[in-house]
Structure formats: structure tokens, C-alpha cells
Design a protein around this motif. Structure first.
Motif, PDB file in Angstrom:
ATOM      1  N   ARG A   1      -8.611 -36.792  28.209  1.00  0.00           N
ATOM      2  CA  ARG A   1      -7.551 -36.844  27.208  1.00  0.00           C
ATOM      3  C   ARG A   1      -8.099 -37.204  25.829  1.00  0.00           C
ATOM      4  N   LYS A   2      -7.284 -36.871  24.806  1.00  0.00           N
ATOM      5  CA  LYS A   2      -7.611 -37.151  23.396  1.00  0.00           C
ATOM      6  C   LYS A   2      -8.883 -36.431  22.948  1.00  0.00           C
ATOM      7  N   GLN A   3      -9.138 -35.268  23.540  1.00  0.00           N
ATOM      8  CA  GLN A   3     -10.277 -34.438  23.135  1.00  0.00           C
ATOM      9  C   GLN A   3      -9.838 -33.071  22.615  1.00  0.00           C
ATOM     10  N   GLY A   4      -8.523 -32.858  22.497  1.00  0.00           N
ATOM     11  CA  GLY A   4      -8.016 -31.602  21.943  1.00  0.00           C
ATOM     12  C   GLY A   4      -7.938 -30.461  22.932  1.00  0.00           C
TER      13      GLY A   4
ATOM     14  N   ASP B   1       5.511 -37.067  19.660  1.00  0.00           N
ATOM     15  CA  ASP B   1       4.874 -36.736  18.378  1.00  0.00           C
ATOM     16  C   ASP B   1       3.945 -35.530  18.481  1.00  0.00           C
ATOM     17  N   PHE B   2       3.653 -35.091  19.712  1.00  0.00           N
ATOM     18  CA  PHE B   2       2.678 -34.016  19.905  1.00  0.00           C
ATOM     19  C   PHE B   2       3.246 -32.647  19.570  1.00  0.00           C
ATOM     20  N   TYR B   3       4.446 -32.350  20.038  1.00  0.00           N
ATOM     21  CA  TYR B   3       4.967 -30.985  19.963  1.00  0.00           C
ATOM     22  C   TYR B   3       5.428 -30.538  18.572  1.00  0.00           C
ATOM     23  N   PRO B   4       5.913 -31.438  17.706  1.00  0.00           N
ATOM     24  CA  PRO B   4       6.238 -30.981  16.344  1.00  0.00           C
ATOM     25  C   PRO B   4       5.043 -30.401  15.589  1.00  0.00           C
ATOM     26  N   LYS B   5       3.833 -30.762  15.978  1.00  0.00           N
ATOM     27  CA  LYS B   5       2.640 -30.215  15.328  1.00  0.00           C
ATOM     28  C   LYS B   5       2.535 -28.702  15.525  1.00  0.00           C
ATOM     29  N   PHE B   6       3.213 -28.186  16.543  1.00  0.00           N
ATOM     30  CA  PHE B   6       3.152 -26.757  16.848  1.00  0.00           C
ATOM     31  C   PHE B   6       4.433 -26.020  16.430  1.00  0.00           C
ATOM     32  N   GLY B   7       5.332 -26.711  15.754  1.00  0.00           N
ATOM     33  CA  GLY B   7       6.560 -26.063  15.295  1.00  0.00           C
ATOM     34  C   GLY B   7       7.776 -26.308  16.161  1.00  0.00           C
TER      35      GLY B   7
ATOM     36  N   THR C   1      13.182 -35.177  26.600  1.00  0.00           N
ATOM     37  CA  THR C   1      13.768 -34.626  25.378  1.00  0.00           C
ATOM     38  C   THR C   1      13.496 -33.133  25.321  1.00  0.00           C
ATOM     39  N   LEU C   2      14.525 -32.360  25.002  1.00  0.00           N
ATOM     40  CA  LEU C   2      14.369 -30.917  24.838  1.00  0.00           C
ATOM     41  C   LEU C   2      13.798 -30.614  23.456  1.00  0.00           C
ATOM     42  N   PHE C   3      12.733 -29.812  23.436  1.00  0.00           N
ATOM     43  CA  PHE C   3      12.149 -29.308  22.194  1.00  0.00           C
ATOM     44  C   PHE C   3      12.267 -27.787  22.188  1.00  0.00           C
ATOM     45  N   VAL C   4      12.749 -27.229  21.084  1.00  0.00           N
ATOM     46  CA  VAL C   4      12.796 -25.776  20.920  1.00  0.00           C
ATOM     47  C   VAL C   4      11.975 -25.408  19.696  1.00  0.00           C
ATOM     48  N   MET C   5      11.508 -24.160  19.663  1.00  0.00           N
ATOM     49  CA  MET C   5      10.813 -23.719  18.468  1.00  0.00           C
ATOM     50  C   MET C   5      11.790 -23.856  17.292  1.00  0.00           C
ATOM     51  N   GLY C   6      11.301 -24.387  16.188  1.00  0.00           N
ATOM     52  CA  GLY C   6      12.143 -24.863  15.103  1.00  0.00           C
ATOM     53  C   GLY C   6      13.250 -23.942  14.647  1.00  0.00           C
ATOM     54  N   ASN C   7      13.007 -22.635  14.643  1.00  0.00           N
ATOM     55  CA  ASN C   7      14.022 -21.708  14.130  1.00  0.00           C
ATOM     56  C   ASN C   7      15.205 -21.541  15.081  1.00  0.00           C
ATOM     57  N   GLN C   8      15.146 -22.156  16.261  1.00  0.00           N
ATOM     58  CA  GLN C   8      16.245 -22.059  17.219  1.00  0.00           C
ATOM     59  C   GLN C   8      17.070 -23.346  17.298  1.00  0.00           C
ATOM     60  N   LYS C   9      16.738 -24.316  16.476  1.00  0.00           N
ATOM     61  CA  LYS C   9      17.414 -25.617  16.543  1.00  0.00           C
ATOM     62  C   LYS C   9      18.915 -25.495  16.287  1.00  0.00           C
ATOM     63  N   GLU C  10      19.284 -24.664  15.332  1.00  0.00           N
ATOM     64  CA  GLU C  10      20.703 -24.530  14.968  1.00  0.00           C
ATOM     65  C   GLU C  10      21.527 -23.976  16.121  1.00  0.00           C
ATOM     66  N   LEU C  11      20.932 -23.117  16.942  1.00  0.00           N
ATOM     67  CA  LEU C  11      21.647 -22.541  18.084  1.00  0.00           C
ATOM     68  C   LEU C  11      22.226 -23.632  18.968  1.00  0.00           C
ATOM     69  N   PHE C  12      21.429 -24.658  19.238  1.00  0.00           N
ATOM     70  CA  PHE C  12      21.893 -25.736  20.118  1.00  0.00           C
ATOM     71  C   PHE C  12      22.851 -26.671  19.401  1.00  0.00           C
ATOM     72  N   GLU C  13      22.540 -27.016  18.173  1.00  0.00           N
ATOM     73  CA  GLU C  13      23.378 -27.970  17.456  1.00  0.00           C
ATOM     74  C   GLU C  13      24.753 -27.385  17.141  1.00  0.00           C
ATOM     75  N   LYS C  14      24.801 -26.136  16.768  1.00  0.00           N
ATOM     76  CA  LYS C  14      26.067 -25.506  16.396  1.00  0.00           C
ATOM     77  C   LYS C  14      26.948 -25.234  17.613  1.00  0.00           C
TER      78      LYS C  14
END
Length: 303
Positions: A96-99, A129-135, A279-292
Motif C-alpha cells: 500500500r501507499k505505492q501508487g 479522499d482517494f476517489y475525488p482525485k479521479f473525478g 458512500t456512493l461515488f459517481v463520476m462528477g458529471n452524474q451527480k445532479e442525476l441523483f440529487e435532483k
């Protein structure tokens, strides 16, 4: 197999190897070490289909990092979609922590970003904190609830027994032919249905299956004191959710919670739903689909 150098060390990248006995063995070893279960019985059952794809790094004969890609077909707000869920994300403790997992994530995203309608995953609290680095962006999920009263039940319903061949076959038939029932419904999802109902060691829906004969529907449900919780409905035709609720309501039942989202929510209270340490993570451009639209993925589509 592809050789690659990471931090001056050589690793072997492998993909889609589930039918290789020796490679599947080391994958199962890492899965058991990390999560406390493995996929061997699911593989041997024949229900592990080609929509579940393995991406891994190997050091010598040891698997050291891994991501599973699950291609899942959904009907979302009436439209057919091909979503990709990432799961079984793991790295051996000493590596771990080697990328290493970042390398696999970059490979997976490069392959699938333009080849599906959405990428998403569920993350535990240690890696938020890991997954937001990928969008990826965290989004809430929602459940629907309402008070109910016991009424005369016109439907015949029974608890299924998967120790019997007849109920095993019934689950397979209705799981294979299940149509969309909710705002988000997985379709062509027999592999995961069978995994959660028959082959998952951590928990199982085996004891939560009810067959409504008159509706020709399997209801995945649980009784929690005075509350009926419905996780999914497997039927070859669209069924009326109120009929399903009526079929399962007992004299003790005063409330129903849907961990799926009905198309029509009149009469329901909608509240956020949060699984512990998930916690559910979606690719950023799909966030509104769930919230709306206040959506939730059915439990039998999780990986």
C-alpha cells in the motif's frame, strides 16, 4: 500479461483472467485477506458471467493490487443505460501507499470512460479522499417510507426455501426474466442476484425471499419489528408496488421502507439513506442525476 515498472520495481498487469485457475486462486487469496470472503463458489456455480471483469497487478506469484469492473445494465427513469461499477478495490498490506491502485484506476478509467453511460463505486470511510482525485463525487441515496395498516390480503405468498431445487430454479427463472420496476432497476442481472442470494459468505438474502404466487413475483424483503423493508422485486412483468406491500403486510406491520425508489412517490416520505461505512461515488458529471431525482441503487446490484 503486460510487464510494467513502478517505482523501479517490475509488476505484471493482467486482465479478465477468471477462467485461469492459478490466477483466480491468488485473486481469491487477496480477496479473502482483504475482505474476508472469496468468489470461488460463485465461479463454480457458473453464474459469474462476462460482465464481471478483473484487473490486477502481480508481483512474482502474489497478487498485490486489484479492481473489478462490473458492467451492469439498468433502466434509469425509463431509459436503458450501461453503467460500470468498480468493486473489490484492494491492495495487499505490504504494497500500500505505492501508487499501485492508482495505476489500475487510470487503466480502468481510460478504457471505460467513453464506453459506458456512468462510472460509479461504493467506498468505505477510510478512502473517501482517494476517489475525488479521479473525478468521482460523493452523492446521497434516498429511501421511500410510509405508514401502512394491516388489511385483508387477497394474495397468496410464501417464504422461499433455496434448499429445494424448485425454489432454486424459480429464483433463476424470475431473476433472468426480471424487468424494471423502479426509478433505477438493474436488468439482465442474474449473476449478482444469484451471488447475493446463494453464494456470498458475508451476508445473504437467502432468508429474505418471498414468492407472491398471484403476482408471479419474488420479493426481496425483511421484517424489522413493525417495519417491512423491501430491497427488490423480481418479476417478468411490472407489478403494482402497493399490491406487493399488501401481500407482505402482517398484523404487526405499521410501516414500509423501500430501499428502491418507486416511479410515483405520492404518499411516501423520502429521506436520505446511508449504509454504515459506505458512500456512493459517481463520476462528477452524474451527480445532479441523483440529487435532483432522489435515487438509490437496488442492493442486488451492489458489488
Amino acid at each position: 500479461m503486460t510487464k510494467m515498472i513502478v517505482n523501479g520495481k517490475e509488476y505484471t498487469y493482467i486482465k479478465n483472467y477468471k477462467n485461469d485457475t492459478s490466477l483466480r486462486k491468488v485473486f481469491n487469496e487477496l480477496t479473502r485477506e482483504t475482505w474476508g470472503f472469496d468468489f470461488e463458489s460463485w465461479y463454480e456455480s457458473g453464474f459469474w458471467d462476462d460482465n464481471c471483469i478483473l484487473y490486477s497487478l502481480i508481483d512474482g506469484t502474489q497478487m498485490v493490487s486489484h479492481i473489478t469492473v462490473n458492467v451492469i445494465h439498468f433502466t434509469v427513469l425509463g431509459e436503458k443505460k450501461k453503467y460500470v461499477q468498480l468493486g473489490t478495490v484492494m491492495t495487499a498490506v505490504a504494497y500500500r501507499k505505492q501508487g499501485l491502485n492508482k495505476i489500475l484506476m487510470d487503466i480502468v478509467l481510460a478504457e471505460w470512460k467513453g464506453n459506458c453511460d456512468m462510472l460509479y463505486l461504493y467506498a468505505n470511510d477510510t478512502v473517501l479522499d482517494f476517489y475525488p482525485k479521479f473525478g468521482f463525487a460523493p452523492v446521497p441515496e434516498y429511501k421511500a417510507m410510509k405508514a401502512i395498516s394491516s388489511v385483508e390480503n387477497p394474495y397468496s405468498i410464501r417464504k422461499m426455501d433455496l434448499a429445494t431445487i424448485a425454489d432454486q430454479e424459480l429464483l433463476e427463472v424470475l431473476g433472468q426474466s426480471a424487468v424494471a420496476q423502479f426509478a433505477i432497476s438493474a436488468t439482465q442481472n442474474l449473476g449478482l442476484i444469484m451471488f447475493y442470494c446463494r453464494f456470498f459468505e458475508v451476508f445473504s438474502f437467502r432468508d429474505n425471499l418471498y414468492y407472491a404466487t398471484d403476482l408471479n413475483a419474488i420479493v426481496v424483503a425483511e421484517y424489522q419489528e413493525d417495519t417491512l423493508v423491501i430491497y427488490d422485486i423480481l418479476a417478468p412483468e411490472v407489478v403494482v408496488i402497493d399490491a406487493v406491500i399488501a401481500a407482505l403486510t402482517t398484523p404487526e406491520t405499521t410501516k414500509v421502507v423501500l430501499q428502491v425508489m418507486p416511479h410515483v412517490t405520492n404518499g411516501y416520505t423520502i429521506e436520505p439513506h446511508k449504509e454504515e461505512d459506505l458512500t456512493l461515488f459517481v463520476m462528477g458529471n452524474q451527480k445532479e442525476l441523483f440529487e435532483k431525482n432522489q435515487l438509490i441503487f437496488p442492493m442486488l446490484s451492489h458489488t
